[in-house]
Scaffold this motif. Structure first.
Motif, mmCIF file in Angstrom:
data_model
loop_
_atom_site.group_PDB
_atom_site.id
_atom_site.type_symbol
_atom_site.label_atom_id
_atom_site.label_comp_id
_atom_site.label_asym_id
_atom_site.label_seq_id
_atom_site.Cartn_x
_atom_site.Cartn_y
_atom_site.Cartn_z
ATOM 1 N N TRP A 3 -4.967 -51.586 12.183
ATOM 2 C CA TRP A 3 -3.651 -51.295 11.614
ATOM 3 C C TRP A 3 -3.640 -51.448 10.103
ATOM 4 O O TRP A 3 -2.846 -50.798 9.410
ATOM 5 N N SER A 16 -5.803 -50.399 8.001
ATOM 6 C CA SER A 16 -6.187 -49.125 7.383
ATOM 7 C C SER A 16 -5.017 -48.161 7.362
ATOM 8 O O SER A 16 -4.774 -47.468 6.358
ATOM 9 N N ALA A 17 -4.267 -48.112 8.469
ATOM 10 C CA ALA A 17 -3.089 -47.242 8.512
ATOM 11 C C ALA A 17 -2.038 -47.694 7.507
ATOM 12 O O ALA A 17 -1.443 -46.869 6.798
ATOM 13 N N THR A 54 -2.530 -49.395 4.752
ATOM 14 C CA THR A 54 -3.036 -49.102 3.413
ATOM 15 C C THR A 54 -2.793 -47.651 3.036
ATOM 16 O O THR A 54 -2.391 -47.335 1.911
ATOM 17 N N MET A 55 -3.010 -46.749 3.987
ATOM 18 C CA MET A 55 -2.863 -45.329 3.689
ATOM 19 C C MET A 55 -1.410 -44.879 3.622
ATOM 20 O O MET A 55 -1.137 -43.773 3.149
ATOM 21 N N SER A 77 -1.965 -42.648 0.571
ATOM 22 C CA SER A 77 -1.771 -41.210 0.696
ATOM 23 C C SER A 77 -0.610 -40.731 -0.182
ATOM 24 O O SER A 77 -0.657 -39.636 -0.755
ATOM 25 N N ALA A 92 -6.486 -47.261 -1.648
ATOM 26 C CA ALA A 92 -7.244 -47.654 -0.462
ATOM 27 C C ALA A 92 -8.396 -48.594 -0.800
ATOM 28 O O ALA A 92 -8.574 -49.640 -0.148
ATOM 29 N N SER A 148 -11.167 -46.491 11.474
ATOM 30 C CA SER A 148 -10.076 -46.464 10.490
ATOM 31 C C SER A 148 -9.625 -45.036 10.219
ATOM 32 O O SER A 148 -8.426 -44.780 10.028
ATOM 33 N N THR A 167 -7.404 -44.013 12.962
ATOM 34 C CA THR A 167 -6.135 -44.738 12.922
ATOM 35 C C THR A 167 -5.216 -44.216 11.827
ATOM 36 O O THR A 167 -3.989 -44.174 12.005
ATOM 37 N N ALA A 168 -5.793 -43.812 10.700
ATOM 38 C CA ALA A 168 -4.977 -43.492 9.525
ATOM 39 C C ALA A 168 -4.813 -42.003 9.248
ATOM 40 O O ALA A 168 -4.062 -41.642 8.339
ATOM 41 N N VAL A 207 -1.226 -40.666 9.390
ATOM 42 C CA VAL A 207 -0.463 -41.282 8.296
ATOM 43 C C VAL A 207 -0.749 -40.560 6.986
ATOM 44 O O VAL A 207 0.164 -40.232 6.215
#
Length: 323
Positions: free
Chosen positions: A41, A43-44, A46-47, A51, A65, A243, A246-247, A250
């Protein structure tokens, strides 16, 4: 071509996003969806910010990131670099689709000189760049510091008259060569180098230049990811792969959201946002206990030198008060 025959690109980004969601749902992922978000989570999260920064600034998602993953969540710097590079295939790629769907100006005629350089340089750069984790974090901070200097220089050239350069193709090709080496080494960089050339050298407005820098970084990230995954087949760590899964959605939403904000924000607000991101990155490096103290001192000293140079320049440029 008449307007009736021109393709309607307004649905390009929504269709691409829906396709990614369907692909994510039906694909055979390394872990179940619940396990992915339970374990990665960070990584998500963070993005969510990375992003957004990728779409609205010339810094790229790696500007958020990389430092957040390495300094807040103690992720290995090499893994953070590869994750930053591969996730930008989605973030920068979908921001590009958003710009196209909204008919935002992209200087394809200039990017045409940059794309061949990336194709030539990236495979060599990816195989030759091997900075240690310590030096990678230091190099990234110094690169961010140079970015601040570039932005400040560009801020003072906004009203200069745009001019044509005799060797523009060669300048753009060399720009892409340097940017590709930086992207392979740090996970981002081609967008900032192109931003400097477009704004400071070729005199394009900041808001007009950023979409083209996003497209170039998307191209670099896609080419690098294809090379890493399908051609050279570098064994990416479980962190990078999981990661990414996961991201990715997002990033596909956050970067276009940042791209949308780019179209509505004023340039002075945009510059303040970029300076804030850079300042947080530099402070996190200076006070990072896991980084060698000598490297932290170097980052602090470099930051002080830049601040003094800017202060001196501003003082010199102020008009004298009339008596």
């Amino acid at each position: 071509m008449s307007s009736k025959l021109k393709p309607n690109l307004a649905w390009l980004y929504p269709i691409a996003l829906l396709s990614l969601v369907v692909f994510w749902l039906v694909s055979d992922k390394p872990l179940a969806a619940g396990e992915l978000f339970a374990q990665y989570w960070t990584s998500a999260l963070t993005m969510v910010f990375g992003s957004f920064v990728a779409g609205i600034t010339p810094l790229g998602g790696g500007a958020v990131a990389f430092p957040v993953l390495t300094k807040v969540f103690a992720v290995n710097a090499i893994d953070a670099k590869y994750f930053s590079l591969t996730i930008q295939t989605i973030g920068m790629g979908f921001a590009t689709l958003f710009f196209i769907s909204r008919k935002v100006k992209i200087h394809w005629e200039l990017l045409g000189y940059c794309f061949p350089a990336a194709l030539i340089v990236l495979p060599f750069a990816l195989s030759q760049t091997s900075l240690s984790a310590q030096w990678l974090r230091f190099a990234f901070s110094e690169f961010i510091l140079v970015t601040a200097w570039v932005l400040w220089l560009c801020n003072h050239s906004l009203y200069a008259r745009r001019h044509e350069l005799k060797y523009k193709p060669l300048i753009l090709f060399a720009t892409a060569v340097l940017g590709s080496f930086l992207s392979a080494s740090l996970g981002s960089g081609s967008d900032v180098v192109l931003f400097f050339v477009l704004v400071y050298v070729l005199k394009y407005p900041i808001k007009e230049a950023i979409p083209s820098t996003v497209v170039l970084m998307a191209f670099n990230a896609i080419c690098a990811s294809i090379w890493l995954v399908f051609i050279e087949s570098i064994e990416l760590s479980d962190f990078v792969i999981n990661s990414w899964w996961t991201a990715c959605i997002v990033a596909a939403i956050g970067a276009p959201l940042g791209a949308f904000m780019l179209t509505v924000l004023k340039e002075h607000t945009l510059r303040k946002l970029i300076y804030l991101v850079i300042s947080l990155e530099l402070l996190s490096t200076i006070f990072n206990q896991s980084l060698d103290i000598e490297l932290r001192y170097l980052v602090a000293a470099s930051s002080c030198v830049l601040l003094l140079a800017i202060a001196h320049k501003r003082f010199r440029s102020k008009p004298a008060k009339q008596k």
